[in-house]
Enzyme design. Sequence first.
Site, mmCIF file in Angstrom:
data_model
loop_
_atom_site.group_PDB
_atom_site.id
_atom_site.type_symbol
_atom_site.label_atom_id
_atom_site.label_comp_id
_atom_site.label_asym_id
_atom_site.label_seq_id
_atom_site.Cartn_x
_atom_site.Cartn_y
_atom_site.Cartn_z
ATOM 1 N N GLU A 79 0.855 -1.191 0.000
ATOM 2 C CA GLU A 79 0.000 0.000 0.000
ATOM 3 C C GLU A 79 0.886 1.235 0.000
ATOM 4 O O GLU A 79 1.924 1.265 0.672
ATOM 5 C CB GLU A 79 -0.910 -0.001 1.233
ATOM 6 N N HIS A 90 -2.031 -6.225 -4.506
ATOM 7 C CA HIS A 90 -2.425 -7.418 -3.774
ATOM 8 C C HIS A 90 -1.300 -8.458 -3.811
ATOM 9 O O HIS A 90 -0.521 -8.513 -4.769
ATOM 10 C CB HIS A 90 -3.703 -8.006 -4.374
ATOM 11 N N GLU A 92 -1.340 -11.569 -4.340
ATOM 12 C CA GLU A 92 -1.431 -12.468 -5.499
ATOM 13 C C GLU A 92 -0.835 -11.815 -6.747
ATOM 14 O O GLU A 92 -0.177 -12.475 -7.559
ATOM 15 C CB GLU A 92 -2.894 -12.850 -5.759
ATOM 16 N N CYS A 117 -9.619 -11.903 -2.889
ATOM 17 C CA CYS A 117 -10.803 -11.087 -3.153
ATOM 18 C C CYS A 117 -11.220 -11.262 -4.616
ATOM 19 O O CYS A 117 -10.517 -11.888 -5.414
ATOM 20 C CB CYS A 117 -10.510 -9.616 -2.849
ATOM 21 N N CYS A 120 -8.637 -10.131 -7.152
ATOM 22 C CA CYS A 120 -7.533 -11.063 -7.357
ATOM 23 C C CYS A 120 -7.965 -12.279 -8.164
ATOM 24 O O CYS A 120 -7.191 -12.798 -8.978
ATOM 25 C CB CYS A 120 -6.963 -11.497 -6.016
#
Length: 287
Positions: A79, A90, A92, A117, A120
Amino acid sequence: MCPTLLLESIKQERGIISAQQFENLSQFLGNNHKDTAQWLLTQIQPWAVAPISEFQVAALVHARNHQGEEFYAAGVNVELPHCGLESAVHAEQTALHNAWLNGACELLHLYVSATPCGYCRQFINEFCADTGLEISIGEVEATLSELLPLAFGPSDLGVSERILAAGAQTTAKGASELLQQHLQLSYAPYSGGQAALMLSMGEQHFYGRYIENAAFNPSFHPLLAALSQVALLGQGIDFKAIDRVSLAELDSLKSHQDSTEAMVRRLAPQARFQYHCANSNAAAVNT
């Protein structure tokens, strides 16, 4: 192999683990492969850069390259402070980009520390011609098709090419030549606007390849891809250490120039930003 030494090696290799290292670790821990992967996730998870959510996620991709060699590629979430949430990376994404950057042409398994999520799942789908990819989430086992039923993918937009078809490893030695190779290997079947980025910290160079997605929004920005590589050093991201950011892209209806420059000015105002845009006739360079 001593786990501490292995973890240091993984950092030095920017999140890459050889099949032999993984096997040695399994024997040392007395674990099966799944439990070894889960152990690695717990060790890699603290490398995540999550100042906003404080929610750390790790991912591990088991892959095979064109030489038939198996390896593992780690990833964590990233982030960016004082940037929009759309700039979040993310785990992934980091792991899949890392595997691809290191020559993966086939995915064998994906291990994650938290349930992927929807964003992803859509991103993973771009990598998989076969939605039977097995995904381990803690003790839960699922396939991509189970996690993403009635998926929308490349074929819905008439694209048969998949990212891993361009999984060849780079061969250039110089930093600028490597950037050009990453540009050529980037994946942009929807816009044609291939792109790659080199982020420099002194003598260290980190590369990010642009990855487009059939749903467009989960496309992976080349600057975010490069920053995810920095995170795999396991030391956080020292934005003050960034001294140069070079973006190369092919001319198309989309461009990363403005968004990249804006993020660089926000995160690392001391860094020199270079932009290279090429078309079928000539290459223009603006610094």
